[in-house]
Design an enzyme around this catalytic site. Structure first.
Site, PDB file in Angstrom:
ATOM      1  N   SER A 265     -10.059  -3.481   4.074  1.00 35.40           N
ATOM      2  CA  SER A 265      -9.039  -2.439   4.128  1.00 35.40           C
ATOM      3  C   SER A 265      -7.669  -3.049   3.920  1.00 35.40           C
ATOM      4  CB  SER A 265      -9.108  -1.691   5.454  1.00 35.40           C
ATOM      5  OG  SER A 265      -8.388  -2.411   6.421  1.00 35.40           O
ATOM      6  N   LYS A 266      -6.753  -2.202   3.550  1.00 32.31           N
ATOM      7  CA  LYS A 266      -5.402  -2.610   3.197  1.00 32.31           C
ATOM      8  C   LYS A 266      -4.764  -3.435   4.326  1.00 32.31           C
ATOM      9  CE  LYS A 266      -1.794  -1.681   0.303  1.00 32.31           C
ATOM     10  NZ  LYS A 266      -1.724  -2.534  -0.872  1.00 32.31           N
ATOM     11  N   ARG A 267      -5.146  -3.118   5.543  1.00 38.02           N
ATOM     12  CA  ARG A 267      -4.545  -3.819   6.675  1.00 38.02           C
ATOM     13  C   ARG A 267      -4.888  -5.315   6.700  1.00 38.02           C
ATOM     14  NH1 ARG A 267      -7.067  -1.180  10.734  1.00 38.02           N
ATOM     15  NH2 ARG A 267      -7.516   0.542   9.339  1.00 38.02           N
ATOM     16  N   GLN A 268      -6.052  -5.651   6.148  1.00 38.53           N
ATOM     17  CA  GLN A 268      -6.453  -7.056   6.201  1.00 38.53           C
ATOM     18  C   GLN A 268      -6.004  -7.851   4.983  1.00 38.53           C
ATOM     19  OE1 GLN A 268     -10.102  -5.544   6.824  1.00 38.53           O
ATOM     20  NE2 GLN A 268      -9.594  -5.284   8.962  1.00 38.53           N
ATOM     21  N   GLY A 269      -4.979  -7.402   4.317  1.00 37.90           N
ATOM     22  CA  GLY A 269      -4.476  -8.173   3.181  1.00 37.90           C
ATOM     23  C   GLY A 269      -4.716  -7.454   1.884  1.00 37.90           C
TER      24      GLY A 269
END
Ligand code: GLU
Length: 505
Positions: A265-269
């Site tokens: 997901s976008k949160r993890q890079g």
């Protein structure tokens, strides 16, 4: 045509969120490969009916990613002379331009009794849900509004009361079963399917209605999409049945997870294709890598590098795995390096120049440092490519060619040697270089041949270390001969001279 002589028409149907997730790109790629190998048609359709998620310019952004990745669709919105146009006979391909179609189809279901209007407030729906949970039932709408009379419905609509349109699921319909190309047999009882909202109170269709109507009208033969939509497929099948339409085939692609086995997901890079391109991955390497996320060419097959043409040839939907696919950046780096090494130097320089150099060159120019020649760039590419995992690393690996790194004169001295010896050796090398023809600088071997006898006589470290360090100002770099090959006679002598003066004081 596929095996049963059905014309293959497939689509990738992203919501324009402002970036293309690599998982989305994988869906697009598999659709593309499947279409190409069946001489079919690949369609891009923009699903922008969720008004809360609209992002300005997102459709144009998506189109550009496809252009940059070299994965071309046959029908869909395209940019021509700076304008969005629809290419193909089944347009428009942007859902917000098809609203009347959805409305008419919802009305058709209302008239046939396959759908009904629902006026329930969010508060009532919440109450129903909570009650079902207490009763340990799967949360579903209780068909409260199904019993409203036509009169009452008309009155409430005329009075401006908000309503949605729901699919009237017949729980006596029994088992809904289909064969998924990846998942195999999938079954769910109609009892467990909610009366799905088809039209929202704002007059926009839900994803379910819009996607089924479009897949039908666009004559989609195979729906190949992410795993997360598997749960929606039974609802879609009921919708096809309600309209009396032929049901397409389905393939649901496995989830993408990171090395910690968590959903990408976008949160993890970085997850956006655009970000990977900006980071210096080659479109063809990224495409190759993404193709292997969930598909492999078969047991005992060790080939991992596939061009797009080879993928069209080799890809097999029935070999797509069910289990999650792991996104391994180390493998992506490895593949990218393979592709970088396979580029000829001129091409590599061109790619590096597109987006990975100009800022550096500008700041060097502000410092009064001249740019290098095309020929020098190509030689630098030759030296850097073995170690380059990404295009963005070119500058870091090559920066001393523009300007030697700053160094302490004392560091020119090799291990247990001393300044005097070092100076003597540098002067001796300088004398050799001065005596060489310009043409000797065109060949690494010629330079080696000229200097190595001295290095062998006086000690390789003692001779080569200070020369290399004087030329690069870096503890790690290509060999002194390779550096001289790029710098040429004049600049090499200049740098040696500077080192000699620095150590002499
Ligand atoms: N608009 C959906 C998405 O963004 C498409 C799902 C489908 O392919 O049916 O993933």
């Amino acid at each position: 045509m596929n095996s049963d002589n059905k014309e293959v028409r497939v689509r990738f149907a992203p919501s324009p969120t402002g970036f293309l997730h690599v998982g989305g790109f994988r869906s697009a790629l598999y659709n593309y490969l499947f279409a190409k190998q069946h001489k079919g048609t690949f369609i891009l359709r923009i699903e922008d009916t969720d008004q809360n998620r609209l992002v300005e310019g997102a459709t144009e952004g998506l189109i550009n990613v496809f252009t940059n990745m070299g994965v071309h669709y046959d029908e869909g919105p395209m940019i021509e002379e700076g304008k969005l146009v629809a290419k193909g006979d089944f347009g428009p391909y942007i859902q917000s331009e098809r609203l009347d179609l959805y409305k008419n189809h919802a009305n058709e279901l209302l008239s046939s009794g396959k759908a009904y209007r629902c006026f329930c407030t969010p508060e009532r729906l919440e109450m129903v849900r909570a009650q079902m949970q207490r009763d340990k039932q799967p949360p579903k709408y209780d068909k409260h509004c199904l019993s409203l009379s036509t009169d009452e419905i008309e009155k409430r609509v005329a009075a401006g009361e908000k309503s949605v349109v729901r699919l009237n699921v017949d729980s006596e319909r029994g088992e809904i079963a289909f064969t998924d190309h990846v998942r195999g047999e999938v079954k769910i009882h109609a009892r467990e399917v909610d009366d799905q909202v088809l039209m929202k109170s704002d007059g926009f269709p839900t994803y379910h209605l819009a996607s089924v109507v479009d897949d039908h009208l666009m004559k989609i033969s195979h729906v190949i999409r992410a795993d997360e939509w598997l749960v929606s497929t039974p609802k879609h099948i009921l919708l096809y049945e309600a309209f009396g339409w032929e049901i397409p085939e389905f393939a649901h692609l496995p989830l993408l997870v990171n090395m910690e086995r968590k959903k990408l997901s976008k949160r993890q890079g970085d997850v956006a294709v655009e970000d990977f391109l900006k980071a210096g991955y080659l479109p063809e390497a990224l495409t190759n890598f993404v193709a292997l996320l969930g598909w492999n060419p078969g047991e005992g097959e060790t080939q991992e590098k596939f061009s797009l043409e080879e993928l069209v040839d080799r890809f097999d939907l029935s070999r797509v795995q069910k289990g999650s696919a792991v996104f391994d950046v180390v493998k992506l780096d490895w593949l990218n390096n393979l592709y970088i090494r396979a580029l000829d130097n001129k091409e590599l320089v061109e790619r590096v120049r597109k987006g990975f150099l100009s800022e550096h060159i500008e700041s060097l120019s502000l410092m009064g440092v001249k740019d290098l020649s095309d020929e020098q760039y190509e030689k630098m590419a030759e030296l850097a490519k073995e170690r380059m995992k990404k295009l963005s690393e070119f500058f870091e690996l090559s920066k001393f060619f523009w300007k030697a790194g700053e160094y302490e004169a004392a560091d020119l001295v090799w291990k247990h040697s001393d300044a005097e010896k070092t100076l003597e050796n540098m002067r001796a090398v300088e004398a050799i270089l001065e005596g060489l023809d310009m043409s000797a600088f065109e060949s690494v071997e010629a330079l080696e041949k000229a200097v190595m006898p001295l290095a062998d006589e006086r000690g390789r470290g003692d001779v080569l270390w200070p020369v290399r360090y004087a030329l690069s100002g870096q503890k790690a770099s290509p060999s002194p001969f390779e550096i001289m090959w790029v710098l040429g006679k004049e600049e090499s002598l200049l740098r040696l001279d500077l080192a000699i003066s620095a150590l002499s004081v």
